[in-house]
Design an enzyme around this catalytic site. Structure first.
Site, PDB file in Angstrom:
ATOM      1  N   ASP A 134       0.796  -1.225   0.000  1.00  0.00           N
ATOM      2  CA  ASP A 134       0.000   0.000   0.000  1.00  0.00           C
ATOM      3  C   ASP A 134       0.833   1.282   0.000  1.00  0.00           C
ATOM      4  OD1 ASP A 134      -2.357   1.505   0.038  1.00  0.00           O
ATOM      5  OD2 ASP A 134      -2.314   1.642   2.213  1.00  0.00           O
ATOM      6  N   ASP A 140       0.118  -1.045  -6.362  1.00  0.00           N
ATOM      7  CA  ASP A 140      -0.330  -2.411  -6.056  1.00  0.00           C
ATOM      8  C   ASP A 140      -1.239  -2.936  -7.159  1.00  0.00           C
ATOM      9  OD1 ASP A 140       0.929  -2.185  -3.590  1.00  0.00           O
ATOM     10  OD2 ASP A 140      -0.869  -1.497  -2.572  1.00  0.00           O
ATOM     11  N   ARG A 141      -2.084  -2.065  -7.664  1.00  0.00           N
ATOM     12  CA  ARG A 141      -3.077  -2.478  -8.654  1.00  0.00           C
ATOM     13  C   ARG A 141      -2.404  -2.868  -9.975  1.00  0.00           C
ATOM     14  NH1 ARG A 141      -6.810   0.970 -11.750  1.00  0.00           N
ATOM     15  NH2 ARG A 141      -5.974   2.723 -10.599  1.00  0.00           N
ATOM     16  N   ILE A 158      -8.782  -3.767  -8.127  1.00  0.00           N
ATOM     17  CA  ILE A 158      -8.519  -5.053  -8.761  1.00  0.00           C
ATOM     18  C   ILE A 158      -9.692  -5.981  -8.443  1.00  0.00           C
ATOM     19  CG2 ILE A 158      -7.103  -7.149  -8.564  1.00  0.00           C
ATOM     20  CD1 ILE A 158      -5.883  -5.070 -10.377  1.00  0.00           C
ATOM     21  N   CYS A 240     -15.112   4.520   1.970  1.00  0.00           N
ATOM     22  CA  CYS A 240     -16.373   4.417   1.226  1.00  0.00           C
ATOM     23  C   CYS A 240     -16.387   3.106   0.455  1.00  0.00           C
ATOM     24  CB  CYS A 240     -16.507   5.599   0.262  1.00  0.00           C
ATOM     25  SG  CYS A 240     -18.027   5.578  -0.737  1.00  0.00           S
ATOM     26  N   CYS A 243     -18.591   2.050  -4.607  1.00  0.00           N
ATOM     27  CA  CYS A 243     -18.224   1.506  -5.912  1.00  0.00           C
ATOM     28  C   CYS A 243     -17.972   0.005  -5.858  1.00  0.00           C
ATOM     29  CB  CYS A 243     -17.019   2.237  -6.498  1.00  0.00           C
ATOM     30  SG  CYS A 243     -15.496   2.028  -5.565  1.00  0.00           S
ATOM     31  N   ARG A 295      -4.898   8.304  10.417  1.00  0.00           N
ATOM     32  CA  ARG A 295      -4.832   9.761  10.342  1.00  0.00           C
ATOM     33  C   ARG A 295      -5.151  10.425  11.683  1.00  0.00           C
ATOM     34  NH1 ARG A 295      -2.622  12.853   6.675  1.00  0.00           N
ATOM     35  NH2 ARG A 295      -4.409  14.173   6.180  1.00  0.00           N
TER      36      ARG A 295
END
Length: 381
Positions: A134, A140-141, A158, A240, A243, A295
């Protein structure tokens, strides 16, 4: 060295240490990715969390001299929570995205990659290896796509035939010339459901993401959120899934293969009001083990305030007024003022006016002033 035999031994060993899918690709420069990243930079679509040097992101040999191949791994994570607590009118809850459930996936994947490294070095002591998860320079993708783990979906994730897009990815650059696997053909076809489901239009088109509009990115920022996005976030307090949940390839998929990935329902679907007053120590003890805490507590608290406004939770008014009066951070005070305006009870008008008089921060003061105006207009209507 018989690399074909070694490759098969690595594949077999990977199954014994909890790697759900493994693939091998060349360490050639990612030329197509390089061009896409240049366009992303020109359009200002990058989030700022990525490695800024495009050459490092696309040339494995810059990261490991004499690189010959890359090993990609994928681990499937759960998509459904067992015994999920319900959000009620009296006790509203927020939600962390699925990718942050359970133990921080960075630790889980690093553990698997370290074991894989040890196995390879036992077989080939002179080999040189570099693993990353990451936060590494490589995409990574792109690595997973080249290595046959899955295809890069229109949702910029992916998608694997076995586990959908509910997978964590990691990779290892090696100086061993492993024969590459065959990439998987794109199977999105004419489907556009993820693009249509994106709350903010961050998926500009299939495969192109404006990270600055992405709710997953927005929930990780630390400043004031633009108002146009606050109403889109709902009760998401980190990340989120829109998608992914919209993707037909994910329909009905739910894997519970790794105990450390199982979520604590009270942690990943927490009560909102207690978050407003949580101490640093309590935050670290409760949320520290999950990736969604990286964060710190400020974005989580800001998002919790936005979620309370989303629910128009009148029971949260005393908590929000306390934050407005006592919290030392302008972003939190200003967002609390905005939430009070959204909840829309005129009895808080006097508190907002007093807060406006004592507020020294310009941005927070703008939020307070705007909320006062909202309530005045409501009262005059």
């Amino acid at each position: 060295m018989d690399v074909i035999t070694l490759k098969q031994e690595i594949i077999e060993y990977s199954k014994t240490i909890g790697i759900d899918k493994i693939g091998f690709g060349s360490a050639d420069v990612f030329e197509e990715l390089k061009e896409r990243l240049k366009v992303q930079q020109q359009l200002n679509f990058q989030s700022g969390f990525e490695e800024s040097d495009i050459e490092k992101r696309t040339n494995p040999e810059l990261l490991l001299p004499s690189a010959k191949s890359i090993i990609a791994i994928a681990l499937a994570y759960p998509s459904k929570m067992k015994d999920a607590p319900q959000s009620t009118k009296a006790e509203r809850r927020g939600i962390f995205c699925r990718a942050s459930w359970g133990e921080d996936y960075h630790h889980i994947l690093r553990d698997r990659l370290q074991k894989l490294e040890a196995f390879i070095l036992e077989k080939v002591p002179h080999a040189r290896l570099k693993s990353m998860v990451d936060t590494g320079e490589l995409s990574d993708r792109a690595v997973a796509e080249r290595s046959g783990i899955g295809w890069s979906g229109k949702n910029c994730a992916i998608i694997t035939p076995e586990f959908g897009s509910y997978v964590y990815l990691g990779e290892m650059i090696t100086t061993i010339p492993f024969p590459p696997d065959t990439p998987i053909e794109d199977q999105c076809g004419t489907c556009n459901k993820c693009v249509e489901a994106c709350p903010t239009g961050a998926l500009v088109q299939g495969g192109q993401l404006d990270s600055n509009k992405c709710v997953a990115f927005l929930t990780q920022t630390k400043g004031f959120l633009p108002e146009e996005y606050r109403v889109k976030i709902g009760n998401r307090i980190y990340g989120c899934d829109s998608c992914q949940t919209a993707c037909p390839k994910n329909k009905g998929l739910d894997f519970h293969l790794h105990p450390e990935m199982e979520p604590d329902p009270e942690v990943v679907k927490p009560l909102l009001k207690p978050l407003l007053q949580i101490s640093n120590r309590e935050f670290k003890e409760t949320f520290g083990p999950i990736s969604g805490s990286w964060r710190g507590k400020k974005p989580i608290q800001r998002n919790a305030i936005i979620a309370l406004a989303h629910f128009k939770d009148e029971s949260a008014i005393p908590d929000l007024l306390q934050v407005l009066k006592e919290d030392p951070r302008p972003v939190i005070r200003g967002t609390a003022a905005w939430a009070l305006g959204k909840i829309g009870r005129e009895e808080v008008l006097e508190d907002l006016q007093k807060a406006n008089e004592r507020e020294k921060d310009e941005e927070a003061q703008r939020e307070i002033t705007a909320s006062i105006q909202v309530l005045l207009e409501k009262g005059l209507a």
